[in-house]
Design a protein around this motif. Structure first.
Motif, PDB file in Angstrom:
ATOM      1  N   GLY A   3     -14.049 -10.233  -6.818  1.00  0.00           N
ATOM      2  CA  GLY A   3     -13.608 -10.734  -5.428  1.00  0.00           C
ATOM      3  C   GLY A   3     -13.227  -9.781  -4.127  1.00  0.00           C
ATOM      4  N   HIS A  13     -23.919 -12.386  -2.928  1.00  0.00           N
ATOM      5  CA  HIS A  13     -23.308 -13.512  -3.424  1.00  0.00           C
ATOM      6  C   HIS A  13     -23.809 -13.960  -4.725  1.00  0.00           C
ATOM      7  CE1 HIS A  13     -26.866 -15.018  -1.102  1.00  0.00           C
ATOM      8  NE2 HIS A  13     -26.751 -15.784  -1.943  1.00  0.00           N
ATOM      9  N   LYS A  16     -22.171 -12.108  -7.422  1.00  0.00           N
ATOM     10  CA  LYS A  16     -20.616 -12.904  -7.847  1.00  0.00           C
ATOM     11  C   LYS A  16     -20.846 -14.105  -8.585  1.00  0.00           C
ATOM     12  CE  LYS A  16     -19.138 -15.190  -3.992  1.00  0.00           C
ATOM     13  NZ  LYS A  16     -18.406 -15.412  -2.808  1.00  0.00           N
ATOM     14  N   MET A  21     -18.784 -14.517 -12.315  1.00  0.00           N
ATOM     15  CA  MET A  21     -17.934 -15.624 -12.882  1.00  0.00           C
ATOM     16  C   MET A  21     -18.428 -15.962 -14.142  1.00  0.00           C
ATOM     17  SD  MET A  21     -18.238 -18.128  -9.362  1.00  0.00           S
ATOM     18  CE  MET A  21     -17.851 -17.415  -7.875  1.00  0.00           C
ATOM     19  N   THR A  63     -14.110 -21.786 -10.226  1.00  0.00           N
ATOM     20  CA  THR A  63     -13.920 -20.455  -9.811  1.00  0.00           C
ATOM     21  C   THR A  63     -14.834 -20.589  -8.232  1.00  0.00           C
ATOM     22  OG1 THR A  63     -13.552 -19.427 -11.855  1.00  0.00           O
ATOM     23  CG2 THR A  63     -13.997 -18.044  -9.694  1.00  0.00           C
ATOM     24  N   ALA A  64     -16.025 -20.962  -8.522  1.00  0.00           N
ATOM     25  CA  ALA A  64     -16.843 -21.079  -7.077  1.00  0.00           C
ATOM     26  C   ALA A  64     -16.278 -22.348  -6.043  1.00  0.00           C
ATOM     27  CB  ALA A  64     -18.408 -21.603  -7.473  1.00  0.00           C
ATOM     28  N   SER A  67     -13.443 -20.608  -4.282  1.00  0.00           N
ATOM     29  CA  SER A  67     -13.998 -19.607  -3.673  1.00  0.00           C
ATOM     30  C   SER A  67     -14.558 -20.005  -2.119  1.00  0.00           C
ATOM     31  CB  SER A  67     -15.316 -18.732  -4.244  1.00  0.00           C
ATOM     32  OG  SER A  67     -15.970 -17.799  -3.618  1.00  0.00           O
ATOM     33  N   ASP A 127     -11.880 -13.690  -0.841  1.00  0.00           N
ATOM     34  CA  ASP A 127     -12.447 -13.932  -2.273  1.00  0.00           C
ATOM     35  C   ASP A 127     -11.683 -13.221  -3.426  1.00  0.00           C
ATOM     36  OD1 ASP A 127     -14.214 -15.871  -1.828  1.00  0.00           O
ATOM     37  OD2 ASP A 127     -15.984 -14.575  -2.287  1.00  0.00           O
ATOM     38  N   MET A 131     -10.963 -16.524  -5.612  1.00  0.00           N
ATOM     39  CA  MET A 131     -11.726 -16.635  -6.846  1.00  0.00           C
ATOM     40  C   MET A 131     -10.570 -16.458  -8.014  1.00  0.00           C
ATOM     41  SD  MET A 131     -15.211 -14.242  -6.426  1.00  0.00           S
ATOM     42  CE  MET A 131     -15.347 -14.073  -8.106  1.00  0.00           C
TER      43      MET A 131
END
Length: 266
Positions: A3, A13, A16, A21, A63-64, A67, A127, A131
């Motif tokens: 993050g 992205h 990420k 993740m 998590t997303a 975010s 983030d 995150m």
């Protein structure tokens, strides 16, 4: 760490979402923290594999969700604080002392941050914080165990507690996919809070409404331990019907439309 790198513009992205993740989910799996859904009725390696896949999906999804929930002052921290209250209560009621302590710690951190992040915000999360909160929420959901309750009820409770974040992510995913946009790669003011604000609630009213939605889901999760499997199933169906109705309603609400051009997610 992912993050923070993303906040500094050092990560794409897709790295990420598809590397960072899932790697975090893998760390949980290696430490023995995983979903326990399929292994109860699918024996052998197949059940273990399905639960591992579900764990990765859950961790990446939650998590997303947090975010992209960090799009209004006070929203991400407040939703995390509300969810932590119910994780702490349910864990305490079921004798999970360490899970209770972790949930209480997240509550204190999120509420303390919210003091300075609620509109008008003086500090911002990014983030690096969003995150991390999402990962903690996913981990708490995996660790929560409801004693003396039907198996179905056990995995329904975390979904209800995190209902506000899941609702917003589902709305954004459906709305953007219908318009030919990449759900997690196209920033825009088309989230649930934006649409509620445009309906006349304003910034603070929209944020508080999502707090209340989270509290409603958490309250429903508290009832799980007192329901039979049939009643828990009916509660889950009712929650799903209400969520889909809310998505259909908000999809018709005014919002700022994006150009069809993939960019960094926010």
């Amino acid at each position: 760490a992912v993050g923070i790198l993303d906040d500094r513009g050092l990560l794409h992205h897709q790295v990420k979402l598809f590397v960072g993740m899932p790697l975090a989910a893998g760390i949980l799996l290696l430490s023995g923290i995983r979903a326990q859904v399929f292994t109860t009725f699918v024996e052998g390696p197949s059940g273990v594999f399905l639960d591992a896949a579900l764990t990765v999906f859950w961790v990446v999804g939650i998590t997303a969700s947090f975010s992209i929930l960090d799009h209004m002052d006070g929203l991400c921290a407040g939703v995390a604080a509300v969810s932590s209250v119910f994780f702490a209560l349910l864990a305490y009621m079921n004798g999970q002392i360490l899970v209770t302590i972790l949930a209480a710690a997240v509550l204190g951190a999120a509420a303390g941050f919210l003091r300075w992040n609620f509109k008008p915000a003086r500090i911002f999360m990014g983030d690096g914080g969003a995150m991390f909160l999402g990962f903690l929420m996913a981990a708490l959901g995996l660790k929560l165990r409801l004693e003396n309750t039907p198996h179905f009820s056990g995995w329904l409770a975390p979904i209800l507690i995190l209902g506000a974040a899941i609702f917003d992510t589902t709305l954004v995913t459906i709305s953007r996919a219908r318009r030919g946009l990449l759900p997690f790669a196209t920033p825009g003011k088309d989230h649930a809070a934006h649409r509620l604000a445009n309906l006349g609630l304003g910034h603070r009213g929209a944020v508080v409404t999502l707090y209340l939605l989270g509290a409603l889901g958490g309250s429903a999760a508290l009832l799980i331990g007192y329901l039979s499997t049939r009643d828990a199933l009916l509660l889950g169906i009712l929650a799903l019907a209400l969520a889909l109705s809310g998505i259909a309603y908000l999809e018709r609400a005014p919002y700022e439309r994006q150009e069809r051009e993939p960019s960094r997610a926010r």
